[in-house]
Design a protein around this motif. Structure first.
Motif, PDB file in Angstrom:
ATOM      1  N   ARG A   1       0.909  -1.054  -0.033  1.00 13.02           N
ATOM      2  CA  ARG A   1       0.122   0.159   0.008  1.00 13.02           C
ATOM      3  C   ARG A   1       0.903   1.314  -0.137  1.00 13.02           C
ATOM      4  O   ARG A   1       0.738   2.107   0.923  1.00 13.02           O
ATOM      5  CB  ARG A   1      -1.012   0.031   1.251  1.00 13.02           C
ATOM      6  CG  ARG A   1      -2.085  -1.085   1.127  1.00 13.02           C
ATOM      7  CD  ARG A   1      -3.157  -0.795   1.795  1.00 13.02           C
ATOM      8  NE  ARG A   1      -3.162  -0.405   3.164  1.00 13.02           N
ATOM      9  CZ  ARG A   1      -3.684  -1.043   4.136  1.00 13.02           C
ATOM     10  NH1 ARG A   1      -4.175  -2.300   4.089  1.00 13.02           N
ATOM     11  NH2 ARG A   1      -3.447  -0.456   5.299  1.00 13.02           N
TER      12      ARG A   1
ATOM     13  N   LEU B   1      -3.830  14.986  -6.240  1.00 10.60           N
ATOM     14  CA  LEU B   1      -5.166  14.376  -6.546  1.00 10.60           C
ATOM     15  C   LEU B   1      -4.719  12.902  -7.643  1.00 10.60           C
ATOM     16  O   LEU B   1      -5.272  12.181  -7.581  1.00 10.60           O
ATOM     17  CB  LEU B   1      -6.259  15.164  -7.258  1.00 10.60           C
ATOM     18  CG  LEU B   1      -7.549  14.609  -7.426  1.00 10.60           C
ATOM     19  CD1 LEU B   1      -7.938  14.017  -6.255  1.00 10.60           C
ATOM     20  CD2 LEU B   1      -8.490  15.552  -8.121  1.00 10.60           C
TER      21      LEU B   1
ATOM     22  N   THR C   1      -4.203   9.755  -6.101  1.00 15.09           N
ATOM     23  CA  THR C   1      -5.361   8.998  -5.389  1.00 15.09           C
ATOM     24  C   THR C   1      -5.885   8.554  -6.689  1.00 15.09           C
ATOM     25  O   THR C   1      -6.617   7.419  -6.654  1.00 15.09           O
ATOM     26  CB  THR C   1      -6.380  10.154  -4.661  1.00 15.09           C
ATOM     27  OG1 THR C   1      -5.886  10.057  -3.408  1.00 15.09           O
ATOM     28  CG2 THR C   1      -7.759   9.581  -4.571  1.00 15.09           C
ATOM     29  N   GLU C   2      -6.022   9.056  -7.640  1.00 13.75           N
ATOM     30  CA  GLU C   2      -6.676   8.606  -9.116  1.00 13.75           C
ATOM     31  C   GLU C   2      -5.734   7.460  -9.529  1.00 13.75           C
ATOM     32  O   GLU C   2      -6.526   6.616  -9.943  1.00 13.75           O
ATOM     33  CB  GLU C   2      -6.660   9.874 -10.053  1.00 13.75           C
ATOM     34  CG  GLU C   2      -7.718  10.918  -9.845  1.00 13.75           C
ATOM     35  CD  GLU C   2      -7.209  12.070 -10.599  1.00 13.75           C
ATOM     36  OE1 GLU C   2      -8.296  13.131 -10.687  1.00 13.75           O
ATOM     37  OE2 GLU C   2      -6.346  12.148 -11.583  1.00 13.75           O
TER      38      GLU C   2
ATOM     39  N   ALA D   1      -4.432   5.418  -7.343  1.00  9.04           N
ATOM     40  CA  ALA D   1      -4.766   4.403  -6.437  1.00  9.04           C
ATOM     41  C   ALA D   1      -6.040   3.701  -6.487  1.00  9.04           C
ATOM     42  O   ALA D   1      -6.363   2.657  -6.020  1.00  9.04           O
ATOM     43  CB  ALA D   1      -4.282   4.951  -4.973  1.00  9.04           C
ATOM     44  N   ALA D   2      -7.032   4.760  -6.718  1.00  8.24           N
ATOM     45  CA  ALA D   2      -8.457   4.253  -6.856  1.00  8.24           C
ATOM     46  C   ALA D   2      -8.933   3.021  -7.417  1.00  8.24           C
ATOM     47  O   ALA D   2      -9.664   2.107  -6.718  1.00  8.24           O
ATOM     48  CB  ALA D   2      -9.362   5.528  -7.280  1.00  8.24           C
TER      49      ALA D   2
ATOM     50  N   TYR E   1      -6.367   4.980  -1.409  1.00  6.68           N
ATOM     51  CA  TYR E   1      -6.168   6.585  -1.941  1.00  6.68           C
ATOM     52  C   TYR E   1      -4.946   7.053  -0.965  1.00  6.68           C
ATOM     53  O   TYR E   1      -4.770   6.622   0.009  1.00  6.68           O
ATOM     54  CB  TYR E   1      -7.607   7.362  -1.434  1.00  6.68           C
ATOM     55  CG  TYR E   1      -8.028   7.454   0.052  1.00  6.68           C
ATOM     56  CD1 TYR E   1      -8.295   6.316   0.571  1.00  6.68           C
ATOM     57  CD2 TYR E   1      -7.608   8.740   0.735  1.00  6.68           C
ATOM     58  CE1 TYR E   1      -8.529   6.632   2.186  1.00  6.68           C
ATOM     59  CE2 TYR E   1      -8.181   8.936   1.960  1.00  6.68           C
ATOM     60  CZ  TYR E   1      -8.627   7.793   2.653  1.00  6.68           C
ATOM     61  OH  TYR E   1      -8.834   7.833   4.028  1.00  6.68           O
ATOM     62  N   TYR E   2      -4.554   8.252  -1.460  1.00  2.00           N
ATOM     63  CA  TYR E   2      -3.557   9.041  -0.620  1.00  2.00           C
ATOM     64  C   TYR E   2      -4.271  10.171   0.327  1.00  2.00           C
ATOM     65  O   TYR E   2      -5.429  10.805   0.072  1.00  2.00           O
ATOM     66  CB  TYR E   2      -2.624   9.711  -1.530  1.00  2.00           C
ATOM     67  CG  TYR E   2      -1.524  10.697  -0.788  1.00  2.00           C
ATOM     68  CD1 TYR E   2      -0.687  10.246  -0.008  1.00  2.00           C
ATOM     69  CD2 TYR E   2      -1.678  12.027  -1.061  1.00  2.00           C
ATOM     70  CE1 TYR E   2       0.369  10.815   0.623  1.00  2.00           C
ATOM     71  CE2 TYR E   2      -0.725  12.583  -0.214  1.00  2.00           C
ATOM     72  CZ  TYR E   2       0.317  12.131   0.533  1.00  2.00           C
ATOM     73  OH  TYR E   2       1.195  12.917   1.076  1.00  2.00           O
TER      74      TYR E   2
ATOM     75  N   ASP F   1      -5.354  15.778   1.826  1.00  2.00           N
ATOM     76  CA  ASP F   1      -6.186  16.167   0.767  1.00  2.00           C
ATOM     77  C   ASP F   1      -6.375  17.732   0.771  1.00  2.00           C
ATOM     78  O   ASP F   1      -7.366  18.206   1.074  1.00  2.00           O
ATOM     79  CB  ASP F   1      -7.375  15.706   0.632  1.00  2.00           C
ATOM     80  CG  ASP F   1      -8.320  15.688   1.883  1.00  2.00           C
ATOM     81  OD1 ASP F   1      -7.602  16.054   2.651  1.00  2.00           O
ATOM     82  OD2 ASP F   1      -9.606  15.329   2.060  1.00  2.00           O
TER      83      ASP F   1
ATOM     84  N   GLN G   1      -5.780  20.341  -3.954  1.00  2.23           N
ATOM     85  CA  GLN G   1      -5.102  18.998  -4.381  1.00  2.23           C
ATOM     86  C   GLN G   1      -5.197  18.748  -6.017  1.00  2.23           C
ATOM     87  O   GLN G   1      -4.389  18.010  -6.326  1.00  2.23           O
ATOM     88  CB  GLN G   1      -5.769  17.806  -3.658  1.00  2.23           C
ATOM     89  CG  GLN G   1      -7.223  17.535  -3.996  1.00  2.23           C
ATOM     90  CD  GLN G   1      -7.967  16.554  -3.163  1.00  2.23           C
ATOM     91  OE1 GLN G   1      -9.151  16.507  -2.981  1.00  2.23           O
ATOM     92  NE2 GLN G   1      -7.212  15.551  -2.635  1.00  2.23           N
TER      93      GLN G   1
ATOM     94  N   LEU H   1      -0.465   4.627   1.029  1.00  2.00           N
ATOM     95  CA  LEU H   1      -1.765   4.793   0.492  1.00  2.00           C
ATOM     96  C   LEU H   1      -2.811   3.897   1.597  1.00  2.00           C
ATOM     97  O   LEU H   1      -2.450   2.993   2.369  1.00  2.00           O
ATOM     98  CB  LEU H   1      -1.928   3.829  -0.758  1.00  2.00           C
ATOM     99  CG  LEU H   1      -1.058   4.589  -1.763  1.00  2.00           C
ATOM    100  CD1 LEU H   1      -1.108   3.543  -3.100  1.00  2.00           C
ATOM    101  CD2 LEU H   1      -1.551   5.880  -2.202  1.00  2.00           C
TER     102      LEU H   1
ATOM    103  N   LYS I   1      -9.625   2.532   0.984  1.00  3.89           N
ATOM    104  CA  LYS I   1     -11.005   3.258   1.081  1.00  3.89           C
ATOM    105  C   LYS I   1     -11.773   2.668   2.030  1.00  3.89           C
ATOM    106  O   LYS I   1     -12.064   1.571   2.037  1.00  3.89           O
ATOM    107  CB  LYS I   1     -11.596   3.177  -0.439  1.00  3.89           C
ATOM    108  CG  LYS I   1     -11.454   4.375  -1.061  1.00  3.89           C
ATOM    109  CD  LYS I   1     -12.320   4.534  -2.282  1.00  3.89           C
ATOM    110  CE  LYS I   1     -13.251   5.431  -1.973  1.00  3.89           C
ATOM    111  NZ  LYS I   1     -14.113   5.537  -3.283  1.00  3.89           N
TER     112      LYS I   1
END
Ligand SMILES: Cc1cc2nc3c(=O)[nH]c(=O)nc-3n(C[C@H](O)[C@H](O)[C@H](O)COP(=O)(O)OP(=O)(O)OC[C@H]3O[C@@H](n4cnc5c(N)ncnc54)[C@H](O)[C@@H]3O)c2cc1C
Length: 497
Positions: free
Chosen positions: A118, A129, A132-133, A135-136, A141-142, A145, A149, A225, A228
């Motif tokens: 992770r 951002l 997070t995109e 990792a989604a 996610y990171y 925020d 971001q 990371l 969620k």
């Protein structure tokens, strides 16, 4: 607009035009910008009241390029200012007239996402951002925020120890990174931290975090990371009194519940955000609290009931629970766009950033409101209430004679109030150029001397982002703001003005 008068300018050996051809020999032609129209976009960061065109801008493409630039600057005693996206709000990336502005914009690749550990390895110019995109798809996610971001970079986040809505529960940048690769002013590359959860030796990772580009240039970051959460639920509570909202924040945290986010907006901020994004905010409320609870379904259900009850017994006139994901995102859309929304209320605003113990929220908000009348400038408050991290936005008009100066004085007084109640002069935006004077209030001479000694250990000639973050002892002496210990003024030999 003002020139960079607040900066303690660097070595002062203007001009240094011979550096430009030397840089052109090191980097591809398109990576060196020196024409006035090319330099103009770099003249300020998000604190646009201060501007300074740099001598030259370099946009290195590889770590070897960064190393070569640093070696050259070291040899020729040329100051270097690193720059991410330039969204900083304290003038940290403000260029120097005789310096190189080193943009990390081309370091924009996510090198790997490790779903087992992770973690993600990213270049410094990657947007917050974008992590997070990336990792989604893996359910990750990171955490940190910042409201910026969409634009700010991870290099800038590390350099400022950036925070955001979710930092109350998940920590600031410093708690969410594992390892950095850094290039020092002599061009040498070194690593701090480790991929494991701990690293022996001095904690240079923490030191580098929040160092505002003054100790080295970050060329790679390994970040943590988070999975969620199963469920996230947002509540919106309206109050007819700002102080009641402040007290409700303290009472929620005191129960042992740590919301994923706990944010406050006052009436001017509510109205501005509502007009801007139509989030459905109650525009007559004196303040709203946005509270997000996350975790397992059962956990969240139980906490929603408890927090709802606390808010009502704390005087909330209305408590709404987001009915669906769309409404949850709308609640947050208003908060996340509050800064630009407030920008529509006045030609200019000055965003302050101080942190106070939570229990002082109600008192400090009341004082800010009184000071608003004293200084004759309106204020909108929108901030990370759970962290006690205030962001009073002082509204002013730079075209009106003296208003910027009044806004600065007002802002300085707010920060000093924060220090007086046991807080600090910055929560997440850094000191940069902006808060040098207040650092003299926050710290005594022996502490500042330690900061200078530390800086010298990494950069003995003071070439990395000089004049930012740590005031000189002379500056503090001039301000007459040095702390007096046992009736003795430190460094009495320094002239006072
Ligand atoms: C609308 C708006 C909302 C904001 N909201 C938040 C918020 O919620 N939370 C928050 O914390 N901040 C917030 N900020 C402030 C800002 O976005 C953060 O400070 C961010 O971390 C700056 O990142 P950047 O890439 O723009 O850095 P820059 O502004 O380019 O630089 C900031 C500092 O970092 C140094 N630096 C940049 N890259 C490197 C590198 N690779 N190596 C070494 N030093 C480097 C620079 O020299 C400078 O001192 C907000 C700003 C705006 C405009």
């Amino acid at each position: 607009m003002k020139p960079a008068a607040k900066t303690e300018q660097s070595t002062g050996n203007l001009p240094r035009a011979d550096v430009i051809p030397a840089l052109r020999r090191l980097l591809p032609q398109e990576c060196v910008l020196s024409r006035p129209e090319e330099l103009a976009p770099y003249e300020c960061d998000g604190l646009s009241a201060y501007r300074q065109v740099p001598l030259v801008v370099v946009l290195p493409e590889t770590v070897e390029h960064v190393q070569a630039v640093m070696r050259l600057c070291h040899e020729r005693q040329v100051p270097v200012v690193a720059r991410g996206a330039g969204t900083g709000l304290s003038g940290g990336a403000l260029p120097l007239a005789d310096g190189v502005l080193l943009s990390l914009a081309k370091f924009n690749r996510i090198l790997s996402v490790d779903t087992v550990n992770r973690t993600a390895r990213v270049q410094p110019g990657v947007r917050n951002l974008a992590i997070t995109e990336a990792a989604a798809p893996h359910g990750l996610y990171y955490g940190p925020d910042p409201s910026s971001q969409i634009a700010c970079t991870i290099g800038g986040n590390v350099a400022e120890n950036a925070g955001g809505v979710h930092c109350l529960k998940y920590g600031l940048t410093v708690h969410n990174i594992l390892r950095l690769e850094v290039v020092g002013i002599d061009g040498k590359r070194f690593a701090v931290g480790s991929e494991a959860l701990d690293a022996p030796g001095y904690d240079l990772l923490a030191l580098m975090t929040g160092s505002e580009g003054m100790l080295g240039v970050i060329v790679e970051a390994t970040v943590k990371l988070l999975p969620k959460p199963e469920r996230a639920q947002a509540l919106l509570a309206a109050f007819d009194d700002l102080e009641k909202a402040g007290e409700a924040v303290a009472s929620i945290i005191a129960t042992g519940i740590t919301p994923a986010g706990l944010e406050m907006m006052d009436n001017p901020a509510i109205r501005a955000a509502e007009e801007f994004v139509h989030a459905g905010y109650p525009v007559d409320a004196a303040a709203i609290l946005l509270c997000e609870l996350d975790g397992t379904d059962a956990e969240v259900s139980e906490q929603v009931l408890r927090v709802r009850q606390l808010l009502l017994s704390g005087g909330a006139t209305e408590v709404r629970t987001a009915e669906d994901e769309r409404q949850r995102l709308m609640f947050w859309a208003g908060r996340k766009s509050a800064f630009p929304a407030v920008g529509r209320l006045s030609p200019d605003y000055y965003c302050m950033d101080g942190t106070i113990p939570r229990k002082e929220l109600a008192h400090v908000l009341r004082r800010i409101s009184e000071m608003s009348s004293e200084y004759g400038l309106r204020v909108a408050n929108v901030f990370h209430a759970g962290d006690g991290n205030l962001h009073p936005l002082i509204l002013y008009d730079a075209n009106k004679e003296g208003e910027l100066e009044t806004a600065e004085k007002f802002g300085g007084a707010i920060l000093e109030l924060c220090v007086n109640v046991g807080g600090t002069v910055t929560g997440e935006h850094g000191v940069g150029t902006e808060k040098l004077d207040q650092m003299c209030v926050q710290f005594a001479a022996p502490e500042l001397a330690q900061f200078h000694a530390l800086k010298a250990a990494f950069d003995s000639q003071g070439l990395l982002n000089p004049g930012k973050a740590v005031p000189t002892l002379h500056r503090c002496a001039e301000l007459g703001a040095m702390h007096v210990h046992q009736g003795k003024l430190p460094f009495p030999e320094l002239p006072r003005f």
